[in-house]
Write a protein that holds these residues in place. Structure first.
Motif, PDB file in Angstrom:
ATOM      1  N   VAL A  51       0.832  -1.206   0.000  1.00 29.44           N
ATOM      2  CA  VAL A  51       0.000   0.000   0.000  1.00 29.44           C
ATOM      3  C   VAL A  51       0.872   1.264   0.000  1.00 29.44           C
ATOM      4  CG1 VAL A  51      -1.607   1.353   1.400  1.00 29.44           C
ATOM      5  CG2 VAL A  51      -1.980  -1.098   1.089  1.00 29.44           C
ATOM      6  N   ALA A  52       1.889   1.273   0.845  1.00 30.66           N
ATOM      7  CA  ALA A  52       2.752   2.449   0.949  1.00 30.66           C
ATOM      8  C   ALA A  52       3.406   2.754  -0.398  1.00 30.66           C
ATOM      9  CB  ALA A  52       3.806   2.224   2.024  1.00 30.66           C
ATOM     10  N   ARG A  53       3.911   1.713  -1.050  1.00 29.08           N
ATOM     11  CA  ARG A  53       4.538   1.925  -2.367  1.00 29.08           C
ATOM     12  C   ARG A  53       3.539   2.455  -3.382  1.00 29.08           C
ATOM     13  NH1 ARG A  53       9.598   0.219  -1.841  1.00 29.08           N
ATOM     14  NH2 ARG A  53      10.015  -1.794  -0.841  1.00 29.08           N
ATOM     15  N   GLU A  54       2.332   1.920  -3.355  1.00 31.61           N
ATOM     16  CA  GLU A  54       1.302   2.400  -4.289  1.00 31.61           C
ATOM     17  C   GLU A  54       1.079   3.905  -4.135  1.00 31.61           C
ATOM     18  OE1 GLU A  54      -1.465  -1.621  -4.773  1.00 31.61           O
ATOM     19  OE2 GLU A  54      -2.262   0.143  -3.741  1.00 31.61           O
ATOM     20  N   TYR A  55       0.974   4.338  -2.898  1.00 29.60           N
ATOM     21  CA  TYR A  55       0.762   5.768  -2.678  1.00 29.60           C
ATOM     22  C   TYR A  55       1.987   6.572  -3.118  1.00 29.60           C
ATOM     23  CZ  TYR A  55      -3.739   5.763  -0.265  1.00 29.60           C
ATOM     24  OH  TYR A  55      -5.078   5.671   0.028  1.00 29.60           O
ATOM     25  N   LEU A  56       3.157   6.136  -2.680  1.00 35.92           N
ATOM     26  CA  LEU A  56       4.368   6.918  -2.950  1.00 35.92           C
ATOM     27  C   LEU A  56       4.667   6.994  -4.438  1.00 35.92           C
ATOM     28  CD1 LEU A  56       6.611   5.660  -0.003  1.00 35.92           C
ATOM     29  CD2 LEU A  56       5.596   7.929  -0.246  1.00 35.92           C
ATOM     30  N   GLU A  57       4.307   5.926  -5.162  1.00 37.46           N
ATOM     31  CA  GLU A  57       4.620   5.897  -6.602  1.00 37.46           C
ATOM     32  C   GLU A  57       3.430   6.362  -7.446  1.00 37.46           C
ATOM     33  OE1 GLU A  57       5.962   1.891  -7.177  1.00 37.46           O
ATOM     34  OE2 GLU A  57       7.521   2.099  -5.634  1.00 37.46           O
ATOM     35  N   GLY A  58       2.425   6.909  -6.772  1.00 34.54           N
ATOM     36  CA  GLY A  58       1.289   7.465  -7.508  1.00 34.54           C
ATOM     37  C   GLY A  58       0.438   6.429  -8.216  1.00 34.54           C
ATOM     38  N   ARG A  59       0.494   5.167  -7.753  1.00 32.21           N
ATOM     39  CA  ARG A  59      -0.296   4.124  -8.394  1.00 32.21           C
ATOM     40  C   ARG A  59      -1.559   3.797  -7.585  1.00 32.21           C
ATOM     41  NH1 ARG A  59       1.808  -0.267  -7.686  1.00 32.21           N
ATOM     42  NH2 ARG A  59       3.699   0.227  -6.527  1.00 32.21           N
ATOM     43  N   SER A  60      -1.842   4.604  -6.578  1.00 33.56           N
ATOM     44  CA  SER A  60      -3.005   4.317  -5.734  1.00 33.56           C
ATOM     45  C   SER A  60      -4.316   4.606  -6.472  1.00 33.56           C
ATOM     46  CB  SER A  60      -2.922   5.176  -4.474  1.00 33.56           C
ATOM     47  OG  SER A  60      -4.193   5.269  -3.885  1.00 33.56           O
ATOM     48  N   ALA A  61      -5.325   3.782  -6.163  1.00 33.98           N
ATOM     49  CA  ALA A  61      -6.630   3.954  -6.815  1.00 33.98           C
ATOM     50  C   ALA A  61      -7.320   5.229  -6.336  1.00 33.98           C
ATOM     51  CB  ALA A  61      -7.510   2.739  -6.550  1.00 33.98           C
ATOM     52  N   TRP A  62      -7.086   5.602  -5.077  1.00 32.18           N
ATOM     53  CA  TRP A  62      -7.696   6.822  -4.541  1.00 32.18           C
ATOM     54  C   TRP A  62      -6.626   7.697  -3.885  1.00 32.18           C
ATOM     55  CZ3 TRP A  62     -10.168   2.032  -3.221  1.00 32.18           C
ATOM     56  CH2 TRP A  62     -11.368   1.807  -3.911  1.00 32.18           C
ATOM     57  N   PRO A  63      -5.873   8.396  -4.678  1.00 26.73           N
ATOM     58  CA  PRO A  63      -4.782   9.199  -4.103  1.00 26.73           C
ATOM     59  C   PRO A  63      -5.282  10.238  -3.099  1.00 26.73           C
ATOM     60  CG  PRO A  63      -5.122   9.680  -6.459  1.00 26.73           C
ATOM     61  CD  PRO A  63      -5.944   8.481  -6.137  1.00 26.73           C
ATOM     62  N   ASP A  64      -6.513  10.707  -3.260  1.00 26.56           N
ATOM     63  CA  ASP A  64      -7.062  11.692  -2.316  1.00 26.56           C
ATOM     64  C   ASP A  64      -7.194  11.142  -0.909  1.00 26.56           C
ATOM     65  OD1 ASP A  64      -7.289  13.197  -4.530  1.00 26.56           O
ATOM     66  OD2 ASP A  64      -9.497  13.208  -4.611  1.00 26.56           O
ATOM     67  N   ARG A  65      -7.258   9.815  -0.821  1.00 28.54           N
ATOM     68  CA  ARG A  65      -7.429   9.198   0.488  1.00 28.54           C
ATOM     69  C   ARG A  65      -6.120   9.147   1.288  1.00 28.54           C
ATOM     70  NH1 ARG A  65     -11.157   6.700   2.581  1.00 28.54           N
ATOM     71  NH2 ARG A  65      -9.693   5.260   3.543  1.00 28.54           N
ATOM     72  N   ALA A  66      -5.041   9.585   0.709  1.00 27.50           N
ATOM     73  CA  ALA A  66      -3.746   9.459   1.376  1.00 27.50           C
ATOM     74  C   ALA A  66      -3.752   9.951   2.836  1.00 27.50           C
ATOM     75  CB  ALA A  66      -2.657  10.158   0.573  1.00 27.50           C
ATOM     76  N   PRO A  67      -4.298  11.148   3.123  1.00 32.30           N
ATOM     77  CA  PRO A  67      -4.238  11.604   4.516  1.00 32.30           C
ATOM     78  C   PRO A  67      -4.916  10.642   5.490  1.00 32.30           C
ATOM     79  CG  PRO A  67      -4.808  13.432   3.064  1.00 32.30           C
ATOM     80  CD  PRO A  67      -4.824  12.199   2.214  1.00 32.30           C
ATOM     81  N   LEU A  68      -6.108  10.153   5.127  1.00 39.50           N
ATOM     82  CA  LEU A  68      -6.802   9.201   6.000  1.00 39.50           C
ATOM     83  C   LEU A  68      -6.056   7.875   6.056  1.00 39.50           C
ATOM     84  CD1 LEU A  68     -10.477   9.910   4.868  1.00 39.50           C
ATOM     85  CD2 LEU A  68      -9.468  10.454   7.090  1.00 39.50           C
TER      86      LEU A  68
END
Lengths: 210, 210
Positions: B135-152
């Motif tokens: 999950v952490a890599r997905e967010y850091l590499e911009g591959r997350s399905a919901w990047p807006d959810r990062a803070p939560l």
DNA sequence: GCACGATACTCTATGTTGGAGTATATCTAG
DNA sequence: CTAGATATACTCCAACATAGAGTATCGTGC
């Protein structure tokens, strides 16, 4: 015939020490196991009966005036069952955390509501540590009912105390963060999350290298 | 009419984002909430139906060939219910840890059995962190399905990662200790426990003073 | 064209909660 | 001495939840 559960063995464990009434059993389970094996009183009353039908315990009925009570004790079969359980696979620890579910769907919540959801972790942390301080003092001051149990209690205490520390640390740091959200920017909030992700990955890489 | 439970709201939370089939819902709950709100698939199938009878969701039946499926969506009443839930009291986090129960009754176990009981904590820690790294890599590499959810997600990640750290730390230190028991003395074992108690009390006193 | 995995459910026994309900016994304050 | 609070000792129930088995159909890759 249903198999015995962890709850059965938790009761059997107490019976392996000495006979108890169900009331006492429920009390001991509550006092000693409530933070890692919580069960309601009525469940204990059910389960002692079940233990008897399984032949791992026997109950002796007696009376104080007109009020009856049952004293349960472990049977040889019960001791064997306990030993078999000790050899079996262990379930992974299980966590249920409603507050985190609210945080997960925090897009539908106000910052105040998030603060309150997070607070539930701190409440538990305080409870665990308040109980912990009492137990620790009892042992250190030689007032413990079972001083021989200190080495085992130490292991359990170590886990629970630090579990509570994590709950508190997380609650405080998260509340601090959420408190800034009304006046913060999306970028800032995201950067904080990325910081958390990066720290974790570094920790993980250090571990796989080391 | 039974009230809605946290499981109901966990599903409703997903439905507040977009409509899903029960299969997808079960998948999302499993992927995202399994470490702090684990529920079996069949429970989700039951609960979606319940949400419909409560009027907080509606199901639309459609077909792909001869196989039907139901797509659930949230109703206005459902959105209001979700908002009300967010305002309500939160249950404290709940832990069930069979391994600790075995440690508690460790007088009836061999050191090897204790080692195995403790190991269950490490198994979970590895699971959490393996999922976390992805999950952490997905967010850091911009591959997350919901990047807006990062803070939560960051808040949740922070809790789970450090929960896992505590599980691992405890498991390793406890296994190390238990490994010495076959050749150790009662005094030495007790002294280790006392050390744990003293550290905790110091921590507690520092906190109440500071 | 077939095997296998993904999708889409249902069913059942048992464990578990939480709260209400019902007694009797014992302790404590006035 | 007595009344009220608290401790002891249970029972009952609806609903939540699990685990695992069972039953189909659909879609993809070989």
């Amino acid at each position: 015939m249903a198999a015995l559960t962890t709850t059965s063995y938790a009761i059997l464990g107490w019976l392996s020490v000495r006979p108890w009434t169900t009331y006492e059993l429920a009390q001991q389970l509550r006092r000693n196991l409530r933070f890692f094996w919580p069960r309601v009183e009525s469940r204990i009353y059910q389960e002692t009966k079940h233990l008897v039908t399984e032949g791992v315990a026997k109950g002796e009925r007696s009376y104080v005036g007109r009020r009856g009570h049952t004293i349960y004790s472990i049977t040889p079969k019960g001791r064997r069952a306990l030993a078999v359980w000790m050899r079996q696979q262990n379930d992974r620890p299980l966590l249920e955390f409603e507050g985190l579910v609210k945080v997960f769907f925090g897009a539908s919540a106000t910052p105040e509501q998030l603060l309150a959801a997070i607070q539930s972790a701190k409440v538990l942390a305080d409870e665990i540590q308040a109980a912990g301080v009492i137990v620790a003092r009892e042992y250190l001051e030689g007032r413990s009912a079972w001083p021989d149990r200190a080495p085992l209690s130490g292991l359990i205490f170590d886990f629970l105390w630090n579990h509570a520390e994590n709950l508190r640390r997380w609650a405080e740091s998260s509340q601090q963060e959420v408190a800034t959200w009304p006046t913060s920017s999306a970028d800032k909030k995201t950067e904080r999350a990325f910081q958390v992700f990066r720290t974790a990955i570094e920790q993980d890489e250090k571990r796989s290298r080391g």
